[in-house]
Scaffold this motif. Structure first.
Motif, PDB file in Angstrom:
ATOM      1  N   TRP A 269      -7.626 -10.237  -0.369  1.00  0.00           N
ATOM      2  CA  TRP A 269      -7.617  -8.841  -0.286  1.00  0.00           C
ATOM      3  C   TRP A 269      -7.915  -8.499   1.047  1.00  0.00           C
ATOM      4  CZ3 TRP A 269      -5.094  -8.184  -4.491  1.00  0.00           C
ATOM      5  CH2 TRP A 269      -5.290  -8.768  -5.463  1.00  0.00           C
ATOM      6  N   ILE A 270      -8.524  -9.293   1.873  1.00  0.00           N
ATOM      7  CA  ILE A 270      -8.737  -9.040   3.346  1.00  0.00           C
ATOM      8  C   ILE A 270      -7.262  -8.882   4.027  1.00  0.00           C
ATOM      9  CG2 ILE A 270      -9.476  -9.795   5.570  1.00  0.00           C
ATOM     10  CD1 ILE A 270     -11.959 -10.832   4.141  1.00  0.00           C
ATOM     11  N   CYS A 271      -6.409  -9.883   3.530  1.00  0.00           N
ATOM     12  CA  CYS A 271      -5.183  -9.735   4.253  1.00  0.00           C
ATOM     13  C   CYS A 271      -4.354  -8.453   3.541  1.00  0.00           C
ATOM     14  CB  CYS A 271      -4.390 -11.005   3.573  1.00  0.00           C
ATOM     15  SG  CYS A 271      -4.932 -12.450   4.555  1.00  0.00           S
ATOM     16  N   LEU A 272      -4.401  -8.234   2.350  1.00  0.00           N
ATOM     17  CA  LEU A 272      -3.803  -7.253   1.966  1.00  0.00           C
ATOM     18  C   LEU A 272      -4.420  -5.576   2.558  1.00  0.00           C
ATOM     19  CD1 LEU A 272      -1.557  -5.884  -0.039  1.00  0.00           C
ATOM     20  CD2 LEU A 272      -3.628  -5.633  -1.729  1.00  0.00           C
ATOM     21  N   SER A 273      -5.476  -5.629   2.899  1.00  0.00           N
ATOM     22  CA  SER A 273      -6.083  -4.392   3.731  1.00  0.00           C
ATOM     23  C   SER A 273      -5.517  -4.546   5.050  1.00  0.00           C
ATOM     24  CB  SER A 273      -7.653  -4.890   3.848  1.00  0.00           C
ATOM     25  OG  SER A 273      -8.273  -4.414   2.538  1.00  0.00           O
TER      26      SER A 273
ATOM     27  N   GLY B 155      -1.976  -2.185   8.534  1.00  0.00           N
ATOM     28  CA  GLY B 155      -0.938  -2.007  10.052  1.00  0.00           C
ATOM     29  C   GLY B 155       0.107  -1.088   9.508  1.00  0.00           C
ATOM     30  N   LEU B 156       0.161  -0.542   8.266  1.00  0.00           N
ATOM     31  CA  LEU B 156       1.137   0.475   7.940  1.00  0.00           C
ATOM     32  C   LEU B 156       0.693   1.887   8.623  1.00  0.00           C
ATOM     33  CD1 LEU B 156       1.968  -0.289   4.216  1.00  0.00           C
ATOM     34  CD2 LEU B 156       3.426  -0.565   6.221  1.00  0.00           C
ATOM     35  N   ILE B 157      -0.591   2.154   8.454  1.00  0.00           N
ATOM     36  CA  ILE B 157      -1.201   3.135   9.217  1.00  0.00           C
ATOM     37  C   ILE B 157      -1.004   2.927  10.780  1.00  0.00           C
ATOM     38  CG2 ILE B 157      -3.365   4.346   9.652  1.00  0.00           C
ATOM     39  CD1 ILE B 157      -4.320   3.538   7.065  1.00  0.00           C
ATOM     40  N   GLY B 158      -1.137   1.821  11.121  1.00  0.00           N
ATOM     41  CA  GLY B 158      -0.956   1.655  12.762  1.00  0.00           C
ATOM     42  C   GLY B 158       0.641   1.830  13.309  1.00  0.00           C
ATOM     43  N   LEU B 159       1.423   1.520  12.260  1.00  0.00           N
ATOM     44  CA  LEU B 159       2.859   1.760  12.445  1.00  0.00           C
ATOM     45  C   LEU B 159       2.929   3.152  12.331  1.00  0.00           C
ATOM     46  CD1 LEU B 159       4.698  -0.948  10.173  1.00  0.00           C
ATOM     47  CD2 LEU B 159       5.020  -0.395  12.976  1.00  0.00           C
ATOM     48  N   TRP B 160       2.665   3.849  11.506  1.00  0.00           N
ATOM     49  CA  TRP B 160       2.745   5.670  11.653  1.00  0.00           C
ATOM     50  C   TRP B 160       2.102   5.764  12.882  1.00  0.00           C
ATOM     51  CZ3 TRP B 160      -1.157   9.093  11.829  1.00  0.00           C
ATOM     52  CH2 TRP B 160      -0.811  10.363  11.768  1.00  0.00           C
ATOM     53  N   TYR B 161       1.130   5.685  13.185  1.00  0.00           N
ATOM     54  CA  TYR B 161       0.242   5.755  14.513  1.00  0.00           C
ATOM     55  C   TYR B 161       1.174   5.810  15.823  1.00  0.00           C
ATOM     56  CZ  TYR B 161      -2.728   6.374  18.345  1.00  0.00           C
ATOM     57  OH  TYR B 161      -3.332   6.864  19.481  1.00  0.00           O
ATOM     58  N   CYS B 162       1.824   4.390  15.712  1.00  0.00           N
ATOM     59  CA  CYS B 162       2.544   4.090  17.024  1.00  0.00           C
ATOM     60  C   CYS B 162       3.526   4.858  17.094  1.00  0.00           C
ATOM     61  CB  CYS B 162       2.756   2.443  17.008  1.00  0.00           C
ATOM     62  SG  CYS B 162       1.171   1.645  17.423  1.00  0.00           S
TER      63      CYS B 162
END
Length: 122
Positions: free
Chosen positions: A52-56, A61-68
């Protein structure tokens, strides 16, 4: 001992942030998929939260992709605005901001009288 002359700081390096964050996101998701079959064994040994840590990590990372991607696009728009403001277009070549009426720049159309299009009443 003589002082050494100070050199100017080099410009910041440009990196492909989207690719870096995307690669990290994929790695977190692969780690989640790799640990998922071992959930029972991990729980027996007190490490049941690892998948679950990996899934988090993948979700963040998806949020980071959106931001980048948003940051990259904003930087590109800023650079385009700077080059347009610097007058890279020659007058009358038809490019936006070339200084001719109808080029889309506020104040250059005969009908807008220099008014901001958002506040202008038709």
């Amino acid at each position: 001992m003589p002082k050494t002359p100070l050199h100017p700081s080099p410009p910041p390096l440009e990196a492909n942030d989207v690719a870096i964050v995307g690669g990290g996101t994929v790695l977190w998701f692969v780690a989640f998929l790799a640990l998922l079959p071992f959930q029972g064994t991990l729980s027996d040994h007190g490490h049941g939260s690892w998948p679950w840590i990996c899934l988090s990590g993948a979700g963040l990372g998806l949020i980071g992709l959106w931001y980048c991607r948003a940051r990259r696009d904003a930087i590109a728009r800023s650079r385009a605005a700077e080059t347009q403001a610097a007058g890279t277009g020659t007058p009358g070549d038809g490019t936006p901001g070339d200084g001719t009426p109808g080029d889309g720049t506020p104040g250059n159309d005969a009908t807008d009288n220099g008014a901001d299009p958002a506040t202008r009443s038709d």
